[in-house]
Motif scaffolding. Structure first.
Motif, PDB file in Angstrom:
ATOM      1  N   PRO A   1      64.867  16.039  -2.071  1.00 58.95           N
ATOM      2  CA  PRO A   1      64.694  14.582  -1.943  1.00 58.95           C
ATOM      3  C   PRO A   1      65.252  13.859  -3.167  1.00 58.95           C
ATOM      4  CG  PRO A   1      62.654  15.753  -1.465  1.00 58.95           C
ATOM      5  CD  PRO A   1      63.582  16.750  -2.064  1.00 58.95           C
ATOM      6  N   GLY A   2      65.598  12.585  -2.977  1.00 65.98           N
ATOM      7  CA  GLY A   2      66.074  11.786  -4.095  1.00 65.98           C
ATOM      8  C   GLY A   2      64.975  11.551  -5.114  1.00 65.98           C
ATOM      9  N   ASN A   3      65.372  11.296  -6.352  1.00 63.09           N
ATOM     10  CA  ASN A   3      64.424  11.076  -7.438  1.00 63.09           C
ATOM     11  C   ASN A   3      63.824   9.681  -7.330  1.00 63.09           C
ATOM     12  OD1 ASN A   3      63.202  10.700 -10.089  1.00 63.09           O
ATOM     13  ND2 ASN A   3      64.383  12.491 -10.711  1.00 63.09           N
ATOM     14  N   ALA A   4      62.504   9.594  -7.403  1.00 63.09           N
ATOM     15  CA  ALA A   4      61.808   8.309  -7.242  1.00 63.09           C
ATOM     16  C   ALA A   4      62.098   7.333  -8.373  1.00 63.09           C
ATOM     17  CB  ALA A   4      60.297   8.553  -7.164  1.00 63.09           C
ATOM     18  N   ARG A   5      62.683   7.820  -9.474  1.00 63.78           N
ATOM     19  CA  ARG A   5      62.955   6.918 -10.596  1.00 63.78           C
ATOM     20  C   ARG A   5      63.939   5.815 -10.231  1.00 63.78           C
ATOM     21  NH1 ARG A   5      66.276  11.519 -13.986  1.00 63.78           N
ATOM     22  NH2 ARG A   5      68.249  11.390 -12.850  1.00 63.78           N
ATOM     23  N   GLU A   6      64.696   5.995  -9.122  1.00 63.59           N
ATOM     24  CA  GLU A   6      65.648   4.979  -8.694  1.00 63.59           C
ATOM     25  C   GLU A   6      64.952   3.660  -8.365  1.00 63.59           C
ATOM     26  OE1 GLU A   6      68.936   5.374  -8.741  1.00 63.59           O
ATOM     27  OE2 GLU A   6      68.684   7.419  -9.473  1.00 63.59           O
ATOM     28  N   MET A   7      63.654   3.716  -8.071  1.00 60.62           N
ATOM     29  CA  MET A   7      62.920   2.501  -7.694  1.00 60.62           C
ATOM     30  C   MET A   7      62.335   1.769  -8.887  1.00 60.62           C
ATOM     31  SD  MET A   7      60.860   3.733  -4.279  1.00 60.62           S
ATOM     32  CE  MET A   7      59.862   4.948  -5.170  1.00 60.62           C
ATOM     33  N   TYR A   8      62.461   2.357 -10.087  1.00 57.85           N
ATOM     34  CA  TYR A   8      61.742   1.807 -11.244  1.00 57.85           C
ATOM     35  C   TYR A   8      62.663   1.228 -12.299  1.00 57.85           C
ATOM     36  CZ  TYR A   8      58.132   4.568  -8.968  1.00 57.85           C
ATOM     37  OH  TYR A   8      57.275   5.097  -8.044  1.00 57.85           O
ATOM     38  N   ASN A   9      63.823   0.723 -11.871  1.00 60.11           N
ATOM     39  CA  ASN A   9      64.784   0.194 -12.834  1.00 60.11           C
ATOM     40  C   ASN A   9      64.241  -0.998 -13.611  1.00 60.11           C
ATOM     41  OD1 ASN A   9      67.419   1.767 -12.379  1.00 60.11           O
ATOM     42  ND2 ASN A   9      66.815   1.221 -10.295  1.00 60.11           N
ATOM     43  N   ILE A  10      63.478  -1.854 -12.943  1.00 57.99           N
ATOM     44  CA  ILE A  10      62.919  -3.015 -13.647  1.00 57.99           C
ATOM     45  C   ILE A  10      61.932  -2.556 -14.720  1.00 57.99           C
ATOM     46  CG2 ILE A  10      61.396  -5.006 -13.395  1.00 57.99           C
ATOM     47  CD1 ILE A  10      62.727  -5.657 -10.811  1.00 57.99           C
ATOM     48  N   VAL A  11      61.099  -1.602 -14.375  1.00 59.19           N
ATOM     49  CA  VAL A  11      60.151  -1.058 -15.348  1.00 59.19           C
ATOM     50  C   VAL A  11      60.902  -0.455 -16.525  1.00 59.19           C
ATOM     51  CG1 VAL A  11      58.364   0.690 -15.711  1.00 59.19           C
ATOM     52  CG2 VAL A  11      58.395  -0.630 -13.586  1.00 59.19           C
ATOM     53  N   ILE A  12      61.932   0.319 -16.222  1.00 58.74           N
ATOM     54  CA  ILE A  12      62.714   0.997 -17.262  1.00 58.74           C
ATOM     55  C   ILE A  12      63.378  -0.011 -18.193  1.00 58.74           C
ATOM     56  CG2 ILE A  12      64.802   2.381 -17.616  1.00 58.74           C
ATOM     57  CD1 ILE A  12      63.996   3.898 -15.015  1.00 58.74           C
ATOM     58  N   GLN A  13      64.040  -1.014 -17.609  1.00 57.45           N
ATOM     59  CA  GLN A  13      64.792  -1.972 -18.419  1.00 57.45           C
ATOM     60  C   GLN A  13      63.896  -2.893 -19.237  1.00 57.45           C
ATOM     61  OE1 GLN A  13      67.698  -0.529 -18.592  1.00 57.45           O
ATOM     62  NE2 GLN A  13      68.926  -2.361 -18.193  1.00 57.45           N
ATOM     63  N   THR A  14      62.799  -3.351 -18.653  1.00 58.99           N
ATOM     64  CA  THR A  14      61.927  -4.282 -19.376  1.00 58.99           C
ATOM     65  C   THR A  14      61.222  -3.603 -20.548  1.00 58.99           C
ATOM     66  OG1 THR A  14      60.263  -3.843 -17.653  1.00 58.99           O
ATOM     67  CG2 THR A  14      61.553  -5.872 -17.459  1.00 58.99           C
ATOM     68  N   LEU A  15      60.696  -2.403 -20.335  1.00 61.07           N
ATOM     69  CA  LEU A  15      60.033  -1.692 -21.430  1.00 61.07           C
ATOM     70  C   LEU A  15      61.019  -1.306 -22.522  1.00 61.07           C
ATOM     71  CD1 LEU A  15      57.413   0.686 -19.746  1.00 61.07           C
ATOM     72  CD2 LEU A  15      56.969  -1.259 -21.260  1.00 61.07           C
ATOM     73  N   SER A  16      62.214  -0.843 -22.120  1.00 60.96           N
ATOM     74  CA  SER A  16      63.210  -0.425 -23.107  1.00 60.96           C
ATOM     75  C   SER A  16      63.667  -1.607 -23.955  1.00 60.96           C
ATOM     76  CB  SER A  16      64.409   0.213 -22.405  1.00 60.96           C
ATOM     77  OG  SER A  16      64.027   1.360 -21.691  1.00 60.96           O
ATOM     78  N   ARG A  17      63.903  -2.748 -23.318  1.00 60.26           N
ATOM     79  CA  ARG A  17      64.338  -3.915 -24.082  1.00 60.26           C
ATOM     80  C   ARG A  17      63.229  -4.386 -25.028  1.00 60.26           C
ATOM     81  NH1 ARG A  17      68.481  -7.857 -23.309  1.00 60.26           N
ATOM     82  NH2 ARG A  17      68.046  -9.771 -24.483  1.00 60.26           N
ATOM     83  N   THR A  18      61.997  -4.325 -24.552  1.00 54.48           N
ATOM     84  CA  THR A  18      60.874  -4.720 -25.415  1.00 54.48           C
ATOM     85  C   THR A  18      60.810  -3.836 -26.649  1.00 54.48           C
ATOM     86  OG1 THR A  18      59.631  -5.447 -23.461  1.00 54.48           O
ATOM     87  CG2 THR A  18      58.385  -5.095 -25.493  1.00 54.48           C
ATOM     88  N   TYR A  19      61.020  -2.541 -26.461  1.00 54.03           N
ATOM     89  CA  TYR A  19      60.992  -1.618 -27.603  1.00 54.03           C
ATOM     90  C   TYR A  19      62.158  -1.893 -28.557  1.00 54.03           C
ATOM     91  CZ  TYR A  19      61.558   2.643 -30.330  1.00 54.03           C
ATOM     92  OH  TYR A  19      61.730   3.523 -31.370  1.00 54.03           O
ATOM     93  N   VAL A  20      63.370  -2.009 -28.014  1.00 52.66           N
ATOM     94  CA  VAL A  20      64.556  -2.217 -28.842  1.00 52.66           C
ATOM     95  C   VAL A  20      64.489  -3.562 -29.575  1.00 52.66           C
ATOM     96  CG1 VAL A  20      67.059  -2.585 -28.742  1.00 52.66           C
ATOM     97  CG2 VAL A  20      66.036  -0.721 -27.458  1.00 52.66           C
ATOM     98  N   ALA A  21      63.940  -4.593 -28.908  1.00 51.32           N
ATOM     99  CA  ALA A  21      63.864  -5.926 -29.506  1.00 51.32           C
ATOM    100  C   ALA A  21      62.696  -6.069 -30.480  1.00 51.32           C
ATOM    101  CB  ALA A  21      63.742  -6.974 -28.406  1.00 51.32           C
ATOM    102  N   GLY A  22      61.916  -5.006 -30.665  1.00 54.43           N
ATOM    103  CA  GLY A  22      60.774  -5.079 -31.567  1.00 54.43           C
ATOM    104  C   GLY A  22      59.626  -5.883 -31.006  1.00 54.43           C
ATOM    105  N   GLY A  23      59.462  -5.832 -29.690  1.00 54.94           N
ATOM    106  CA  GLY A  23      58.379  -6.558 -29.043  1.00 54.94           C
ATOM    107  C   GLY A  23      57.014  -5.954 -29.332  1.00 54.94           C
TER     108      GLY A  23
END
Length: 559
Positions: free
Chosen positions: A338-360
């Protein structure tokens, strides 16, 4: 009478202003994300101080644009109504019997003419794709196709990519290799098949518009658009699932239009319902979000077509059955992963990653929940317009074990970092909704990866025309059109999203709310695409292919 006209004039101004605000917001938000990467930059210029000032100053310009668009469409509708005036009166003359006989004769003539007309359109559109094919022979063998074939021939069958498309690719490559032919020949056969299918779908659309007796400007414009718009030819020879998927989505759109506009005829018998079931099933088999696109439309269709709910429920249950069998027993039988379920979590991935990189603001106890799924090193790979660098390191198993806790943490972090979350989402989706995005392109190339692995396809571009190759390379890889005003917007998928928004506003202004169902599949598809890993032109191509149908929806006046 005067009050009625005054109310109508007031209504068009209200909707023009509403549209002006909406488009000004899209334009200025896109500009800020494109140039600054954030909405919240502060300017020393008092007129441009904040994003809200920037939007406000652009509202009059876009209000005028929307008003002109509405007035133009009203005029085009009026011309069509005037040209058809008097027809019922002429038909009412004479006896009923001759009318009936004549109507039947005309219907038979039209039916007889449809077949050759369809073939003529088909040949015309196929020929229009040949310049892209010759300029980039054997076609654009890029995107996911090399991995789909390489993984499968290496013994790893995965539903990460649609198995129907993978099966077609692997079947053609297996056949050509068995005959001792080159991989270039196999790629050429794949693309010729795509050209045949897409040309047939375009011919279907043209015959549909002709049958609906659209005015010449729309009919001729559709033919010219399908023949001359360069991305149609490029997508026709682009070995990706998105090409056929886009065409099938437009066919689904036509099915929805027919069932909503003429339900008595459509639901008479089972022929149309069965065809709709086949078309909708192809949609979900060609892209993983195809199922969600159509199933999300079912509740709205049920409400509007309640009288025909039994057949609609059969159709919906059939789709659920196909989806369930495909993702369950079928995958087990053929041994596909089956396909990997992570394909559905791009918003979660991008928002958390940007928060970390931006020093949020991410607290230590929250980081303890996030780290098993995405550690600091992974989140540091954040790329604003593409989630793949982080997504590829996303630990799905760890996420599934603590899904509720992880999502709760993600929400809590977002409540304290709202602006960063908004920026992250807008950066990833920018290309879908902003016509002046600078990094939108469709590479006119072939990928030859894993060159030493015999399981992988090895395709090299061998142009049959250097001039055509230079032309399509300039359009695609080099994106030279970005230097030409107006052309830049016409070749941007953001413009076709704006057309979808404009069409929706116009239908509401005209109080033709039922016709919103006609374009509902496009909105549902777009909604699922906004959750994707990037805003690529091949993802937005369905909106381009559906452009004539959007114009037809606006032009077609309800009886």
């Amino acid at each position: 009478m005067t009050d009625k006209l005054h109310g109508k004039n007031l209504r068009i101004w209200i909707f023009a202003l509403l549209g002006g605000i909406v488009f000004a917001a899209f334009d200025r938000c896109g500009y800020m994300i494109q140039h600054y990467g954030t909405l919240w930059a502060i300017s020393e210029n008092p007129l441009h101080k904040t994003i809200f000032h920037r939007i406000l100053i652009r509202v009059p310009l876009f209000t005028a644009g929307v008003l002109i668009s509405f007035l133009l469409m009203n005029w085009l509708r009026g011309r069509s109504a005037d040209s058809g005036a008097g027809l019922p009166k002429r038909e009412s003359q004479g006896s009923t019997a001759p009318q009936t006989a004549m109507a039947k004769s005309l219907a038979l003539c039209r039916a007889a003419q449809n077949v050759p007309a369809f073939i003529k359109y088909w040949l015309l559109y196929f020929i229009s794709f040949l310049p892209a094919f010759l300029g980039g022979y054997p076609g654009l063998f890029a995107a996911d196709a090399p991995n789909q074939i390489g993984w499968t021939f290496s013994g790893w069958l995965t539903a990460h990519h649609p198995l129907l498309h993978t099966g077609i690719l692997c079947g053609i490559f297996s056949m050509t290799r068995a005959f001792g032919w080159s991989d270039n020949t196999a790629a050429a056969l794949c693309n010729v098949l795509q050209m045949i299918i897409l040309a047939g779908i375009f011919a279907w659309i043209s015959c549909f518009l002709k049958r609906k007796q659209v005015p010449q400007w729309l009919w001729i414009g559709t033919v010219l658009f399908f023949c001359l718009f360069p991305f149609h030819g490029m997508m026709a020879v682009y070995t990706t699932k998105d090409t056929v998927f886009s065409g099938v989505l437009v066919l689904c759109l036509l099915q929805v239009i027919c069932m909503c506009s003429t339900p008595e005829e459509y639901f008479k018998g089972w022929r149309h319902t069965i065809f709709a079931g086949i078309t909708f099933s192809l949609l979900l088999l060609l892209r993983n979000n195809g199922f969600h696109t159509m199933l999300a439309c079912v509740p709205f269709l049920l409400i509007y077509l309640w009288k025909y709910r039994k057949k609609l429920l059969v159709l919906a249950l059939g789709l659920v059955l196909v989806y369930g069998v495909y993702n369950g027993p079928f995958l087990n039988v053929i041994g596909a992963e089956p396909g990997n379920a992570r394909e559905m979590y791009n918003i979660v991935i991008q928002t958390l990653s940007r928060t970390y990189v931006a020093g949020g603001d991410i607290r230590p106890e929250e980081m303890d929940v996030i780290r098993p799924v995405m550690d600091e090193e992974t989140m540091a790979l954040y790329t604003p317009n593409l989630s793949d660098p982080v997504k590829n390191q996303f630990h799905t198993d760890a996420f599934e074990e603590e899904k509720a806790e992880f999502l709760k943490t993600w929400f809590q972090v977002g409540c304290r970092n709202k602006k960063i979350y908004i920026d992250a989402f807008l950066n990833t989706t920018l290309g879908f909704w902003y016509p002046d995005v600078e990094d939108e392109y469709l590479e006119f190339v072939c990928f030859d990866i894993q060159k030493d692995d015999p399981h992988y396809p090895h395709v090299q571009m061998e142009p049959k025309s250097e001039w055509l190759n230079r032309y399509y390379t300039a359009i695609g890889t080099d994106a030279s059109f970005r230097q030409i005003p107006i052309v830049r917007e016409l070749l941007s998928m953001g413009l076709y999203f704006w057309l979808l928004v404009l069409a929706s506003l116009y239908l509401i202004y005209q109080k033709e709310y039922e016709k919103l169902l006609w374009i509902l599949p496009l909105w549902m598809y777009l909604g699922t695409s906004l959750l994707g890993p990037a805003a690529l032109l091949r993802y937005g191509y369905p909106l381009m292919a559906a452009c004539p149908i959007l114009l037809f929806t606006m032009w077609k006046k309800e009886a």
